[in-house]
Motif scaffolding. Structure first.
Motif, PDB file in Angstrom:
ATOM      1  N   GLY A  83     -17.285-107.734 -17.922  1.00  0.00           N
ATOM      2  CA  GLY A  83     -16.902-108.376 -17.799  1.00  0.00           C
ATOM      3  C   GLY A  83     -15.787-108.778 -17.748  1.00  0.00           C
ATOM      4  N   ARG A  84     -15.926-107.242 -16.143  1.00  0.00           N
ATOM      5  CA  ARG A  84     -14.318-107.736 -15.314  1.00  0.00           C
ATOM      6  C   ARG A  84     -14.521-108.614 -14.050  1.00  0.00           C
ATOM      7  N   VAL A  85     -13.980-109.111 -13.529  1.00  0.00           N
ATOM      8  CA  VAL A  85     -13.501-109.818 -12.407  1.00  0.00           C
ATOM      9  C   VAL A  85     -13.794-108.456 -11.439  1.00  0.00           C
ATOM     10  N   ILE A  86     -14.867-108.488 -10.870  1.00  0.00           N
ATOM     11  CA  ILE A  86     -15.202-106.708  -9.359  1.00  0.00           C
ATOM     12  C   ILE A  86     -14.970-107.860  -8.412  1.00  0.00           C
ATOM     13  N   PHE A  87     -15.848-109.049  -7.283  1.00  0.00           N
ATOM     14  CA  PHE A  87     -15.843-109.829  -6.018  1.00  0.00           C
ATOM     15  C   PHE A  87     -15.381-111.176  -7.071  1.00  0.00           C
ATOM     16  N   ARG A  88     -14.461-111.950  -5.211  1.00  0.00           N
ATOM     17  CA  ARG A  88     -13.917-113.167  -5.002  1.00  0.00           C
ATOM     18  C   ARG A  88     -14.655-113.313  -4.195  1.00  0.00           C
ATOM     19  N   ALA A  89     -14.992-115.113  -4.097  1.00  0.00           N
ATOM     20  CA  ALA A  89     -15.065-115.660  -3.014  1.00  0.00           C
ATOM     21  C   ALA A  89     -15.065-116.969  -2.319  1.00  0.00           C
ATOM     22  N   ILE A  90     -13.512-117.217  -1.917  1.00  0.00           N
ATOM     23  CA  ILE A  90     -13.306-118.794  -1.656  1.00  0.00           C
ATOM     24  C   ILE A  90     -13.865-118.971  -0.247  1.00  0.00           C
ATOM     25  N   GLY A  91     -14.220-120.741  -0.493  1.00  0.00           N
ATOM     26  CA  GLY A  91     -14.555-121.032   0.840  1.00  0.00           C
ATOM     27  C   GLY A  91     -16.418-120.947   0.706  1.00  0.00           C
ATOM     28  N   GLY A  92     -16.727-122.416   1.090  1.00  0.00           N
ATOM     29  CA  GLY A  92     -18.980-121.965   0.954  1.00  0.00           C
ATOM     30  C   GLY A  92     -19.467-120.882   0.981  1.00  0.00           C
ATOM     31  N   ARG A  93     -20.278-120.463   0.598  1.00  0.00           N
ATOM     32  CA  ARG A  93     -21.460-119.150   1.299  1.00  0.00           C
ATOM     33  C   ARG A  93     -22.763-119.418   0.873  1.00  0.00           C
ATOM     34  N   GLU A  94     -23.158-118.484   1.704  1.00  0.00           N
ATOM     35  CA  GLU A  94     -24.562-118.479   1.677  1.00  0.00           C
ATOM     36  C   GLU A  94     -25.178-117.347   0.802  1.00  0.00           C
ATOM     37  N   PHE A  95     -25.284-117.559  -0.494  1.00  0.00           N
ATOM     38  CA  PHE A  95     -25.105-116.674  -1.081  1.00  0.00           C
ATOM     39  C   PHE A  95     -26.827-115.944  -1.622  1.00  0.00           C
ATOM     40  N   ASP A  96     -27.363-116.269  -0.389  1.00  0.00           N
ATOM     41  CA  ASP A  96     -28.850-115.370  -0.561  1.00  0.00           C
ATOM     42  C   ASP A  96     -29.092-114.354   0.768  1.00  0.00           C
ATOM     43  N   ASN A  97     -27.804-114.677   1.515  1.00  0.00           N
ATOM     44  CA  ASN A  97     -27.795-113.835   2.489  1.00  0.00           C
ATOM     45  C   ASN A  97     -27.629-112.504   2.141  1.00  0.00           C
ATOM     46  N   PRO A  98     -28.495-111.826   3.065  1.00  0.00           N
ATOM     47  CA  PRO A  98     -28.705-110.199   2.648  1.00  0.00           C
ATOM     48  C   PRO A  98     -27.880-109.519   2.351  1.00  0.00           C
ATOM     49  N   ALA A  99     -27.102-109.978   3.257  1.00  0.00           N
ATOM     50  CA  ALA A  99     -24.970-109.347   2.844  1.00  0.00           C
ATOM     51  C   ALA A  99     -24.977-109.198   1.230  1.00  0.00           C
ATOM     52  N   MET A 100     -25.177-110.370   0.994  1.00  0.00           N
ATOM     53  CA  MET A 100     -24.850-110.580  -0.763  1.00  0.00           C
ATOM     54  C   MET A 100     -25.319-110.101  -1.210  1.00  0.00           C
TER      55      MET A 100
END
Lengths: 189, 186
Positions: B158-175
């Motif tokens: 239940g902890r916040v471990i990542f954030r992403a500000i701005g648009g992302r391509e969420f199914d990119n392999p790195a993500m």
């Protein structure tokens, strides 16, 4: 001869490092709308301004519950779709729009403050949904971006349609201030 | 999706067309800013703020009920150009990682169910994760969001471990790789 060569090398290196810190400003016109985008890259950060034509701003806010008379001062306040993106700065950047400056006709001041617009909407008693849409459609008054982070939002300079200005954006990384500048930007009519 | 909502599809189709026209200013630039691919690790993960909101059908969702799963929480709005662009990739991410225990909640800020449905109904793939309505933007403020879109990743504790500000391509392999590392196979 040797010292002349050395001077040339130093000049070349200085030029190269300058190029690395600040890329040339580009300008593109959208063939469909006629809106112009100015973009630059400085110290690993991309900054761009795209004109939002007064009719585009009117349509956007009228469709979100703004009365026509309320939206007019904003639609004609030289508004841009603004993007700031940390592509490769040397760390997490932070900025406040109060530290940015719009230079026009020998004067320099920050872009219009979002809170000033919000006070105006509250005084007019605009619906909460309209106020929320306005607030969050604006470019953030302050923000932090790690590498890869960015925002896109509306920014009003407050200048008259047709005005020309320079915009200097400032941000800090680990306490050091950097800036990027867009020159000879034109307000849409 | 309830029957009543499907029944009003015609009305929503027209709304979708209107919404598309209204959002036309989002394409004022000849080149759209690229969606990026990174998640920013939170140096000292803290418990996620409360998130209890109704979805478009009025069903309540509580983030606390998802403890034990990795949860992606995305704050967005239909008038936000990068939010619109990244939404299909959120669904593709969900389809790829839901078998690994990944859950997803998208929180629309300041809009009503009809407006959200008019937009999501035209997406391919359409979102199958809960679309929550933060009508007064209080949840967004509690999460200290400063601009849209902003996305958080909550770990199994239940902890916040990542954030992403701005648009992302969420199914990119790195993500996907970053999220897979948080969802170990049982």
């Amino acid at each position: 001869m040797t010292s002349r060569l050395f001077t040339l090398c130093v000049a070349a290196l200085a030029t190269l490092s300058g190029l690395q810190a600040t890329a040339a400003q580009t300008e593109k016109r959208d063939p469909d709308t006629g809106a112009v985008t100015w973009e630059t890259r400085a110290h690993g950060v991309t900054l761009s301004l795209t004109q939002i034509l007064p009719n585009q701003a009117r349509a956007f806010y009228l469709n979100r519950g703004f009365p026509a008379e309320a939206v007019e001062p904003y639609a004609t306040a030289c508004v841009y779709m603004t993007v700031l993106r940390n592509d490769a700065a040397p760390g997490e950047l932070s900025f406040r729009l109060t530290n940015w400056s719009v230079q026009n006709a020998g004067q320099e001041r920050p872009p219009n403050a979002v809170e000033d617009w919000m006070m105006r909407w509250r005084a007019l008693g605009l619906a909460e949904a309209a106020q929320i849409a306005f607030r969050w459609a604006q470019f953030p008054p302050e923000q932090e971006y790690a590498v890869g982070e960015w925002n896109q939002g509306m920014l009003a300079t407050g200048l008259a349609p047709g005005s020309r200005f320079d915009l200097t954006a400032r941000w800090t990384v680990a306490g050091k201030t950097f800036e990027g500048k867009l020159e000879n930007v034109v307000c849409a009519r | 999706m309830s029957f009543a909502r499907v029944e009003t599809g015609m009305k929503h189709g027209l709304s979708a067309l209107l919404l598309y026209c209204m959002a036309g200013f989002s394409s004022v630039a000849a080149d759209l800013p690229p969606l990026t691919h990174g998640l920013t690790p939170i140096a000292e993960p803290q418990p996620a703020p409360a998130l209890i909101l109704a979805d478009m059908d009025g069903k309540m969702h509580d983030l606390a009920d998802l403890k034990g799963k990795v949860v992606v929480v995305n704050f967005w709005a239909t008038w936000c150009p990068p939010c619109r662009r990244e939404m299909p990739s959120l669904e593709r991410l969900k389809q790829q990682l839901q078998s690994r225990g990944l859950a997803m909640l998208a929180v629309d800020v300041g809009e009503d169910a009809d407006t959200v449905f008019a937009f999501t109904g035209q997406l391919e793939p359409a979102p199958t994760f809960p679309l929550l309505l933060d009508r007064d933007s209080r949840a967004m403020q509690r999460w200290k969001v400063k601009g849209l879109p902003t996305t958080f990743v909550i770990d199994q504790q239940g902890r916040v471990i990542f954030r992403a500000i701005g648009g992302r391509e969420f199914d990119n392999p790195a993500m996907i790789a970053a999220l897979l590392a948080q969802t170990p196979r049982n």
